[in-house]
Design a protein around this motif. Structure first.
Motif, PDB file in Angstrom:
ATOM      1  N   SER A   1      -8.823  -1.337   3.735  1.00 19.85           N
ATOM      2  CA  SER A   1      -9.615  -2.202   2.850  1.00 19.85           C
ATOM      3  C   SER A   1      -9.084  -3.620   2.863  1.00 19.85           C
ATOM      4  CB  SER A   1      -9.600  -1.672   1.419  1.00 19.85           C
ATOM      5  OG  SER A   1     -10.211  -0.427   1.344  1.00 19.85           O
ATOM      6  N   LEU A   2      -7.781  -3.755   2.768  1.00 15.36           N
ATOM      7  CA  LEU A   2      -7.194  -5.091   2.726  1.00 15.36           C
ATOM      8  C   LEU A   2      -7.209  -5.778   4.083  1.00 15.36           C
ATOM      9  CD1 LEU A   2      -4.313  -4.406   0.240  1.00 15.36           C
ATOM     10  CD2 LEU A   2      -6.277  -5.898  -0.121  1.00 15.36           C
TER      11      LEU A   2
ATOM     12  N   THR B   1     -13.693  -4.760  -5.439  1.00 12.28           N
ATOM     13  CA  THR B   1     -14.185  -3.763  -6.395  1.00 12.28           C
ATOM     14  C   THR B   1     -15.478  -4.228  -7.048  1.00 12.28           C
ATOM     15  OG1 THR B   1     -11.877  -3.177  -6.798  1.00 12.28           O
ATOM     16  CG2 THR B   1     -13.494  -2.281  -8.316  1.00 12.28           C
TER      17      THR B   1
ATOM     18  N   ILE C   1      -5.826   0.631  -6.434  1.00 12.73           N
ATOM     19  CA  ILE C   1      -5.032  -0.358  -5.705  1.00 12.73           C
ATOM     20  C   ILE C   1      -4.733  -1.551  -6.615  1.00 12.73           C
ATOM     21  CG2 ILE C   1      -5.044  -2.008  -3.773  1.00 12.73           C
ATOM     22  CD1 ILE C   1      -6.912   0.066  -2.315  1.00 12.73           C
ATOM     23  N   SER C   2      -5.767  -2.053  -7.273  1.00 10.43           N
ATOM     24  CA  SER C   2      -5.571  -3.188  -8.181  1.00 10.43           C
ATOM     25  C   SER C   2      -4.549  -2.856  -9.260  1.00 10.43           C
ATOM     26  CB  SER C   2      -6.901  -3.581  -8.845  1.00 10.43           C
ATOM     27  OG  SER C   2      -7.818  -4.052  -7.891  1.00 10.43           O
TER      28      SER C   2
ATOM     29  N   CYS D   1       0.828  -1.211   0.000  1.00  7.16           N
ATOM     30  CA  CYS D   1       0.000   0.000   0.000  1.00  7.16           C
ATOM     31  C   CYS D   1       0.862   1.261   0.000  1.00  7.16           C
ATOM     32  CB  CYS D   1      -0.955   0.002   1.182  1.00  7.16           C
ATOM     33  SG  CYS D   1      -2.311  -1.193   1.018  1.00  7.16           S
TER      34      CYS D   1
ATOM     35  N   CYS E   1      -6.172   1.985   1.446  1.00  3.90           N
ATOM     36  CA  CYS E   1      -5.597   0.737   0.938  1.00  3.90           C
ATOM     37  C   CYS E   1      -5.416  -0.264   2.078  1.00  3.90           C
ATOM     38  CB  CYS E   1      -4.262   1.035   0.245  1.00  3.90           C
ATOM     39  SG  CYS E   1      -3.419  -0.401  -0.448  1.00  3.90           S
TER      40      CYS E   1
ATOM     41  N   SER F   1      -7.039 -11.665   3.307  1.00  2.43           N
ATOM     42  CA  SER F   1      -5.769 -10.983   3.051  1.00  2.43           C
ATOM     43  C   SER F   1      -4.679 -11.406   4.027  1.00  2.43           C
ATOM     44  CB  SER F   1      -5.946  -9.467   3.102  1.00  2.43           C
ATOM     45  OG  SER F   1      -6.213  -9.049   4.417  1.00  2.43           O
TER      46      SER F   1
ATOM     47  N   THR G   1      -8.502  -7.428  -4.043  1.00  2.00           N
ATOM     48  CA  THR G   1      -8.950  -6.069  -4.384  1.00  2.00           C
ATOM     49  C   THR G   1      -9.905  -6.081  -5.573  1.00  2.00           C
ATOM     50  OG1 THR G   1      -6.986  -5.609  -5.741  1.00  2.00           O
ATOM     51  CG2 THR G   1      -6.923  -4.899  -3.431  1.00  2.00           C
TER      52      THR G   1
ATOM     53  N   SER H   1     -10.393  -7.567   5.080  1.00  5.50           N
ATOM     54  CA  SER H   1     -10.704  -8.840   4.431  1.00  5.50           C
ATOM     55  C   SER H   1      -9.933  -9.967   5.114  1.00  5.50           C
ATOM     56  CB  SER H   1     -10.327  -8.782   2.951  1.00  5.50           C
ATOM     57  OG  SER H   1     -10.483 -10.060   2.367  1.00  5.50           O
TER      58      SER H   1
ATOM     59  N   LEU I   1     -10.307   1.509  -4.983  1.00  4.22           N
ATOM     60  CA  LEU I   1     -10.123   0.061  -5.123  1.00  4.22           C
ATOM     61  C   LEU I   1      -9.519  -0.295  -6.477  1.00  4.22           C
ATOM     62  CD1 LEU I   1     -13.424  -1.135  -3.424  1.00  4.22           C
ATOM     63  CD2 LEU I   1     -11.092  -1.532  -2.578  1.00  4.22           C
TER      64      LEU I   1
END
Length: 177
Positions: free
Chosen positions: A45-46, A68, A166-167, A27, A42, A52, A64, A49, A163
């Motif tokens: 969000s990760l 999304t 990030i991807s 990130c 970043c 992750s 990611t 999950s 998102l």
């Protein structure tokens, strides 16, 4: 026996720390390469999950991309609710209808990106993610065409862009570009 337990604990602790370090480092690199990408968004969000934890960078890309897709699906639900809301005039509803179509189209586009990524076709994955990301810009631009029109999806749109960014950053890291 205690010795075996202690070694197992250390191994589990180290592997968990490794994945969180990877998230932080990935990130940090992603945010440094894109001034519009939030490091905190970043990471949060990760880390939210469960998949992750213990993931490598390839798995983080898949996570990611799936986040999304979920985000686009949620935006579609929000738009569907807004379309029946009496607060919006005809122009805003036409914009929302366009946004619904754009975000609906982004789901299969992102699924294509997942397929391309899994096939290690990073260029195609990059193109597909970039294409999906355009939905947010195009949607917002529609509202800006009429002076004084309020864009009701600003936060959702921002998260969708983040998102995707990030991807893209993670895919570019893996592809070496």
């Amino acid at each position: 026996m205690r010795w075996l337990f202690f070694i197992t604990f250390l191994m589990l602790f180290h592997s968990t720390m490794g994945s969180e370090d990877l998230i932080q480092l990935s990130c940090k690199k992603a945010a440094a390469g894109d001034p519009n990408l939030s490091f905190n968004f970043c990471v949060s969000s990760l880390e939210a999950s469960p998949r992750s934890h213990g993931a490598d960078l390839e798995q983080l890309v898949a996570i990611t991309l799936n986040l999304t897709i979920s985000n686009a699906t949620s935006i579609n639900s929000t738009i569907s609710r807004l379309l029946v809301d009496k607060r919006f005039d005809k122009y805003a509803k036409e914009c929302l209808q366009d946004c619904l179509e754009l975000y609906s189209d982004s789901v299969p586009t992102l699924q294509e990106a997942i397929g391309a990524f899994q096939a290690k076709d990073y260029d195609k994955a990059n193109i597909e993610v970039s294409s999906a990301m355009d939905a947010s810009t195009t949607c917002e631009d529609g509202f800006k065409e009429k002076r004084g029109e309020v864009y009701p999806l600003k936060k959702e749109n921002h998260n969708f862009c983040q998102l995707n960014a990030i991807s893209l950053a993670f895919i570019n890291t893996l592809s070496g570009t």
